[in-house]
Motif scaffolding. Sequence first.
Motif, PDB file in Angstrom:
ATOM      1  N   ILE A   1       0.817  -1.217   0.000  1.00 59.07           N
ATOM      2  CA  ILE A   1       0.000   0.000   0.000  1.00 59.07           C
ATOM      3  C   ILE A   1       0.853   1.271   0.000  1.00 59.07           C
ATOM      4  O   ILE A   1       0.308   2.370   0.006  1.00 59.07           O
ATOM      5  N   ALA A   2       2.176   1.101  -0.019  1.00 54.23           N
ATOM      6  CA  ALA A   2       3.066   2.260   0.107  1.00 54.23           C
ATOM      7  C   ALA A   2       2.864   3.283  -0.996  1.00 54.23           C
ATOM      8  O   ALA A   2       3.007   4.485  -0.779  1.00 54.23           O
ATOM      9  N   LYS A   3       2.533   2.821  -2.209  1.00 58.69           N
ATOM     10  CA  LYS A   3       2.422   3.736  -3.340  1.00 58.69           C
ATOM     11  C   LYS A   3       0.980   4.155  -3.631  1.00 58.69           C
ATOM     12  O   LYS A   3       0.724   4.893  -4.570  1.00 58.69           O
ATOM     13  N   LEU A   4       0.054   3.662  -2.816  1.00 63.01           N
ATOM     14  CA  LEU A   4      -1.338   4.028  -3.019  1.00 63.01           C
ATOM     15  C   LEU A   4      -1.649   5.336  -2.306  1.00 63.01           C
ATOM     16  O   LEU A   4      -0.989   5.720  -1.340  1.00 63.01           O
ATOM     17  N   ASP A   5      -2.657   6.018  -2.766  1.00 68.17           N
ATOM     18  CA  ASP A   5      -3.019   7.326  -2.204  1.00 68.17           C
ATOM     19  C   ASP A   5      -3.954   7.125  -1.026  1.00 68.17           C
ATOM     20  O   ASP A   5      -5.179   7.197  -1.156  1.00 68.17           O
ATOM     21  N   HIS A   6      -3.374   6.859   0.120  1.00 68.78           N
ATOM     22  CA  HIS A   6      -4.149   6.669   1.336  1.00 68.78           C
ATOM     23  C   HIS A   6      -3.835   7.788   2.324  1.00 68.78           C
ATOM     24  O   HIS A   6      -2.683   8.176   2.488  1.00 68.78           O
ATOM     25  N   THR A   7      -4.852   8.299   2.978  1.00 75.76           N
ATOM     26  CA  THR A   7      -4.625   9.246   4.062  1.00 75.76           C
ATOM     27  C   THR A   7      -3.948   8.521   5.211  1.00 75.76           C
ATOM     28  O   THR A   7      -4.334   7.402   5.561  1.00 75.76           O
ATOM     29  N   LEU A   8      -2.931   9.144   5.790  1.00 72.19           N
ATOM     30  CA  LEU A   8      -2.195   8.511   6.870  1.00 72.19           C
ATOM     31  C   LEU A   8      -3.133   8.206   8.023  1.00 72.19           C
ATOM     32  O   LEU A   8      -3.872   9.068   8.495  1.00 72.19           O
ATOM     33  N   SER A   9      -3.136   6.944   8.457  1.00 72.60           N
ATOM     34  CA  SER A   9      -3.983   6.514   9.557  1.00 72.60           C
ATOM     35  C   SER A   9      -3.391   5.250  10.153  1.00 72.60           C
ATOM     36  O   SER A   9      -2.432   4.672   9.622  1.00 72.60           O
ATOM     37  N   GLU A  10      -3.981   4.803  11.254  1.00 70.69           N
ATOM     38  CA  GLU A  10      -3.525   3.575  11.898  1.00 70.69           C
ATOM     39  C   GLU A  10      -3.633   2.384  10.953  1.00 70.69           C
ATOM     40  O   GLU A  10      -2.895   1.407  11.076  1.00 70.69           O
ATOM     41  N   ASN A  11      -4.555   2.443   9.992  1.00 71.76           N
ATOM     42  CA  ASN A  11      -4.756   1.332   9.070  1.00 71.76           C
ATOM     43  C   ASN A  11      -3.791   1.346   7.886  1.00 71.76           C
ATOM     44  O   ASN A  11      -3.862   0.476   7.021  1.00 71.76           O
ATOM     45  N   VAL A  12      -2.914   2.330   7.857  1.00 73.26           N
ATOM     46  CA  VAL A  12      -1.933   2.447   6.774  1.00 73.26           C
ATOM     47  C   VAL A  12      -0.514   2.240   7.292  1.00 73.26           C
ATOM     48  O   VAL A  12       0.326   1.648   6.625  1.00 73.26           O
ATOM     49  N   VAL A  13      -0.247   2.711   8.499  1.00 71.39           N
ATOM     50  CA  VAL A  13       1.102   2.642   9.059  1.00 71.39           C
ATOM     51  C   VAL A  13       1.385   1.223   9.560  1.00 71.39           C
ATOM     52  O   VAL A  13       0.628   0.664  10.349  1.00 71.39           O
ATOM     53  N   SER A  14       2.488   0.647   9.097  1.00 70.18           N
ATOM     54  CA  SER A  14       2.861  -0.694   9.537  1.00 70.18           C
ATOM     55  C   SER A  14       3.916  -0.675  10.646  1.00 70.18           C
ATOM     56  O   SER A  14       4.074  -1.660  11.371  1.00 70.18           O
ATOM     57  N   LYS A  15       4.638   0.426  10.766  1.00 69.88           N
ATOM     58  CA  LYS A  15       5.683   0.501  11.787  1.00 69.88           C
ATOM     59  C   LYS A  15       6.126   1.950  11.947  1.00 69.88           C
ATOM     60  O   LYS A  15       6.138   2.710  10.991  1.00 69.88           O
ATOM     61  N   ILE A  16       6.472   2.319  13.197  1.00 71.58           N
ATOM     62  CA  ILE A  16       7.165   3.587  13.411  1.00 71.58           C
ATOM     63  C   ILE A  16       8.478   3.284  14.122  1.00 71.58           C
ATOM     64  O   ILE A  16       8.547   2.408  14.988  1.00 71.58           O
ATOM     65  N   GLN A  17       9.532   3.979  13.710  1.00 70.09           N
ATOM     66  CA  GLN A  17      10.862   3.771  14.265  1.00 70.09           C
ATOM     67  C   GLN A  17      11.441   5.101  14.744  1.00 70.09           C
ATOM     68  O   GLN A  17      10.980   6.164  14.343  1.00 70.09           O
ATOM     69  N   ASP A  18      12.458   4.992  15.558  1.00 73.61           N
ATOM     70  CA  ASP A  18      13.210   6.160  16.023  1.00 73.61           C
ATOM     71  C   ASP A  18      12.306   7.172  16.724  1.00 73.61           C
ATOM     72  O   ASP A  18      12.307   8.362  16.415  1.00 73.61           O
ATOM     73  N   PHE A  19      11.532   6.682  17.697  1.00 76.76           N
ATOM     74  CA  PHE A  19      10.630   7.593  18.419  1.00 76.76           C
ATOM     75  C   PHE A  19      11.259   8.110  19.710  1.00 76.76           C
ATOM     76  O   PHE A  19      10.562   8.458  20.664  1.00 76.76           O
ATOM     77  N   GLN A  20      12.586   8.207  19.722  1.00 74.84           N
ATOM     78  CA  GLN A  20      13.266   8.647  20.939  1.00 74.84           C
ATOM     79  C   GLN A  20      12.926  10.082  21.343  1.00 74.84           C
ATOM     80  O   GLN A  20      13.118  10.473  22.494  1.00 74.84           O
ATOM     81  N   GLU A  21      12.418  10.881  20.397  1.00 72.32           N
ATOM     82  CA  GLU A  21      12.033  12.255  20.731  1.00 72.32           C
ATOM     83  C   GLU A  21      10.563  12.375  21.135  1.00 72.32           C
ATOM     84  O   GLU A  21      10.094  13.464  21.429  1.00 72.32           O
ATOM     85  N   ASP A  22       9.844  11.253  21.125  1.00 70.74           N
ATOM     86  CA  ASP A  22       8.458  11.259  21.588  1.00 70.74           C
ATOM     87  C   ASP A  22       8.459  10.827  23.055  1.00 70.74           C
ATOM     88  O   ASP A  22       8.723   9.667  23.370  1.00 70.74           O
ATOM     89  N   GLU A  23       8.162  11.755  23.939  1.00 67.01           N
ATOM     90  CA  GLU A  23       8.282  11.505  25.373  1.00 67.01           C
ATOM     91  C   GLU A  23       7.428  10.331  25.823  1.00 67.01           C
ATOM     92  O   GLU A  23       7.862   9.508  26.638  1.00 67.01           O
ATOM     93  N   GLU A  24       6.214  10.228  25.299  1.00 69.12           N
ATOM     94  CA  GLU A  24       5.304   9.180  25.753  1.00 69.12           C
ATOM     95  C   GLU A  24       5.758   7.796  25.303  1.00 69.12           C
ATOM     96  O   GLU A  24       5.825   6.856  26.103  1.00 69.12           O
TER      97      GLU A  24
END
Length: 339
Positions: A106-129
């Motif tokens: 789905i990476a090249k499809l025109d989807h609005t960013l949402s929980e149903n599109v994101v498969s992983k987040i990395q490098d969240f060291q600057e996100d306090e929570e």
Amino acid sequence: MDCPRAGHRLRVVLGHLSGPSAPAIVAHPISGQASHASVYPQQFQYTLDNNVLSLEQRQFYEENGFLVIKNLVSDEDIQRFRAEFEKICRKEVKPPGIVIMRDVTIAKLDHTLSENVVSKIQDFQEDEELFRYCTLPEILKHVECFTGPNIMALHAMLINKPPDSGKKTSRHPLHQDLHYFPIRPSDRIVCAWTAMEHIDRNNGCLVVLPGTHKGTLKPHDYPKWEGGVNKMFHGIQDYEKDSPRMHLIMEKGDTVFFHPLLIHGSGRNRTQGFRKAISCHYGSSDCNYINVKGTSQENIEKEVTEIAGKKYIGLQNSIDFKDTWMFRARLVKGKRINL
């Protein structure tokens, strides 16, 4: 007083105080072989003396390279991490440096960013929570059993394994995490991986090859899968197909700690839901960076530095593999030494 005996006792005491030096494991060239580092003269090589793990737990990790601790992270914490992930997906918060990934189908499809599109987040060291996961006392007290008291958080991610599209792209090929790390010694690195819900073979649980942490770092590359492979999902090319495997069935809050040379991966998500887990790799802060030129890690070095060059505009020609880890590494306990 008997001087020779006193001298001997002093040497024994000093030996206990200083502890053994951790052996180095070097990434070997694809064309050659490298023998595994010599083992400690003590009984335990992969765990350190502590009052957290039982003798049986230490022996299990020594033999298998992983250890599951049940119900380690609270439901409340997991719910907070889930809520923060959803905010990031909705762009309500935008932590600097974070990497948001989508499944290749789905990476090249025109989807609005949402929980149903994101498969992983990395490098969240600057996100306090989210980074709070990496500093949870119940996690760190176990991490210290593998790294020692001076602990660096090296790499953090939240995995949102999507329902498989039918092309089997939700799989993660069998790999060793050390392939991604220009850091040694490997025995002082450990991953903490926490299930954020019930995880089994239906939604793509972790599969491990017990005991493979005792081997060497193997060459990795993209597997030749017809349906496609996600970015940086490198896999081992020459593992024994008939090696015994174990599927880790985990409940929400269960946490597995595993060695960076342990061969592991995950299967397809055959359900309609998203399978979530949060993890962090840790290392002793007296670990060292190594030069991976001429080793099997050159391919991941090239890929990581190219991506980092696009991410940090203006540094394309000066950033190197070591820099990418300097950006990520955070001291979470004890004191900084070499990193």
